[in-house]
Scaffold this active site. Structure first.
Site, short mmCIF file in Angstrom:
data_model
loop_
_atom_site.label_atom_id
_atom_site.label_comp_id
_atom_site.label_asym_id
_atom_site.label_seq_id
_atom_site.Cartn_x
_atom_site.Cartn_y
_atom_site.Cartn_z
N GLY A 285 6.99 4.75 8.14
CA GLY A 285 6.16 5.94 8.26
C GLY A 285 6.45 6.67 9.56
N THR B 18 1.08 7.33 12.68
CA THR B 18 0.58 6.24 11.83
C THR B 18 0.85 4.89 12.48
OG1 THR B 18 0.97 7.56 9.84
CG2 THR B 18 0.72 5.20 9.54
N CYS C 188 13.79 10.28 6.58
CA CYS C 188 13.65 9.95 8.00
C CYS C 188 14.99 9.90 8.72
CB CYS C 188 12.92 8.61 8.15
SG CYS C 188 13.75 7.23 7.33
N GLU D 31 10.65 15.37 14.92
CA GLU D 31 11.05 15.20 13.52
C GLU D 31 10.45 16.34 12.70
OE1 GLU D 31 11.27 11.56 10.39
OE2 GLU D 31 9.29 11.92 11.28
N LYS E 271 0.86 -1.18 0.00
CA LYS E 271 0.00 0.00 0.00
C LYS E 271 0.90 1.23 0.00
CE LYS E 271 -1.80 2.98 2.11
NZ LYS E 271 -1.78 4.48 1.90
N GLU F 289 9.57 0.92 10.78
CA GLU F 289 10.71 1.82 10.52
C GLU F 289 10.14 3.21 10.50
OE1 GLU F 289 12.79 4.37 9.32
OE2 GLU F 289 12.83 3.58 7.28
#
Length: 437
Positions: free
Chosen positions: A183, A187, A239, A341, A131, A205
């Protein structure tokens, strides 16, 4: 979602029954097709996420290398014999695939990410439902087509385009045996809640607020170049990028000046043009979010001083999703810029005076994905590699993610690994077998 999971389930026996050499060769064919389709995949990334063409052009080869590396494990993994483990017999283990893996992937670096995830999932013998992010669906669809061309069993790799609600529905679907998410933390929480009823295992991750630790004995020009990359890689939307720049007092001003000088030369603009280094963010919402982060930092005394950028550009770029590369100096550890982040072209500079202080600052967030260490002192490097709470530490440079080494985080950066033998084992589980005398 149930149809995709059912298709994956139906393809699984054929894939697992294929001799290891056949599965290995199928992954190698897929790698060659992705590398050969570089022009199409490059163009899709430029259009989908605004990744400058010069950087997008490298990602198909990265994806291909992840597939080739993992293909090499197909005929080399096996169980273990536990001779003498029991007094009346002997035991061995069989490593088996989980079955159907649901892989939820982000928009940033979609081509490379697909190679990074499909490689170990398929090498371990699983089927997969992918997805992709609704912001970058077309690269995944194209690679799904290449999976068919490579001769993978029909249904082995399924690509389902959907919004976030579709991803949540997928992980709730009966027949999904494991979930992988690349993500963000929010989430991940929703996905874990969705998997709770069926106790579906997951690997995560997630994001990071990674730090560069730059000591006075480092090659300062090289360190500044690497630090600036944190604002440039994937337009700042990576990330593992180092958004926090921690610099020893004695060279703080020098490193800051080097970064600002390089930043002033960056070409921001149309990602289709060969010389562009920084393109737009992925969406208007992303650009607005970064502007909001900058505006809050301007009002926060702990965020120090804005010394570059922090604006939406005018002129030809005014209507796009651009934010000028941004630098704050004198950022304190309590500031949002240091704790969260950012996922945009924003760097936060902070000072330290001693090694222990640098480690404390670097480890002072809830994340633990990556760290970057710049020093020519080998003893210090060995000390700090152990002291830094991060899934990966790069010393005096960043070669990119290697398919041969595991990558993943600690804390709110998630758990599980991609890359290396550990990445393949992430998607297999051992079965114990005992034989009596």
């Amino acid at each position: 979602m149930s149809a995709a999971a059912a298709a994956a389930r139906s393809a699984l026996p054929r894939w697992w029954a294929t001799p290891p050499a056949g599965r290995r060769d199928a992954l190698l064919r897929l790698a060659d097709l992705i590398a050969g389709d570089a022009e199409t995949l490059t163009g899709l990334q430029v259009l989908e996420i605004g990744l400058p063409r010069q950087f997008a052009a490298a990602t198909p080869q990265v994806a291909a290398e992840f597939l080739r590396y993992n293909a090499g494990w197909v005929d080399k993994l096996g169980g273990e014999v536990a001779a003498g483990a029991t007094s009346h017999g002997w035991s061995h283990t069989l490593d088996e695939p989980y079955g159907v893996v649901a892989a939820l992937l982000p928009y940033n670096g979609a081509v490379a990410m697909l190679g990074q995830v499909l490689g170990p999932v398929l090498a371990a013998g699983n089927a997969v439902v992918v997805k992709p992010s609704e912001l970058a669906p077309f690269t995944a669809v194209r690679i799904g087509e290449l999976c068919q061309q490579a001769g993978l069993p029909t249904g082995l790799v399924n690509v389902v385009t959907s919004d976030a609600a579709g991803g949540e529905a997928l992980v709730r679907t009966p027949g999904v045996d494991k979930v992988h998410l690349t993500g963000g933390v929010s989430t991940a929480r929703r996905i874990l809640a969705a998997t709770a009823d069926r106790l579906t295992p997951a690997s995560l991750e997630l994001g990071g607020s990674s730090a560069h630790l730059i000591f006075a004995d480092a090659d300062l020009r090289a360190a500044a170049r690497q630090a600036l990359a944190g604002a440039v890689i994937l337009n700042g939307q990576a990330c593992a990028r180092g958004s926090r720049i921690l610099v020893e007092d004695a060279v703080y001003d020098r490193v800051l000046d080097l970064v600002l000088a390089r930043l002033s030369q960056l070409v921001v603009g149309d990602p289709q043009r060969p010389g562009t280094v920084l393109g737009p963010l992925v969406s208007r919402a992303a650009a607005d979010r970064i502007v909001g982060v900058v505006d809050r930092a301007r009002r926060d005394p702990a965020a120090g001083t804005l010394v570059a950028g922090g604006e939406r550009p005018d002129g030809d770029l005014a209507g796009g999703f651009f934010v000028t590369p941004t630098v704050f100096s004198g950022v304190e550890p309590t500031a949002e810029l240091a704790q969260e982040e950012v996922l945009g072209p924003v760097l936060a500079f902070s000072r330290f005076s001693a090694e222990d202080e640098a480690v404390t600052l670097a480890n002072g967030t809830r994340y633990g994905l990556a760290a970057y260490l710049h020093t020519t002192d080998l003893r210090r490097a060995h000390r700090l590699v152990r002291a830094l709470d991060a899934g990966a530490v790069w010393v005096n440079g960043f070669p990119g993610l290697s398919p041969a080494t595991p990558f993943g985080g600690t804390g709110h950066s998630g758990y599980g690994r991609l890359g290396g033998r550990a990445g393949v084992e992430e998607f297999r589980r051992p079965k114990t077998v005992w034989f009596g005398r």
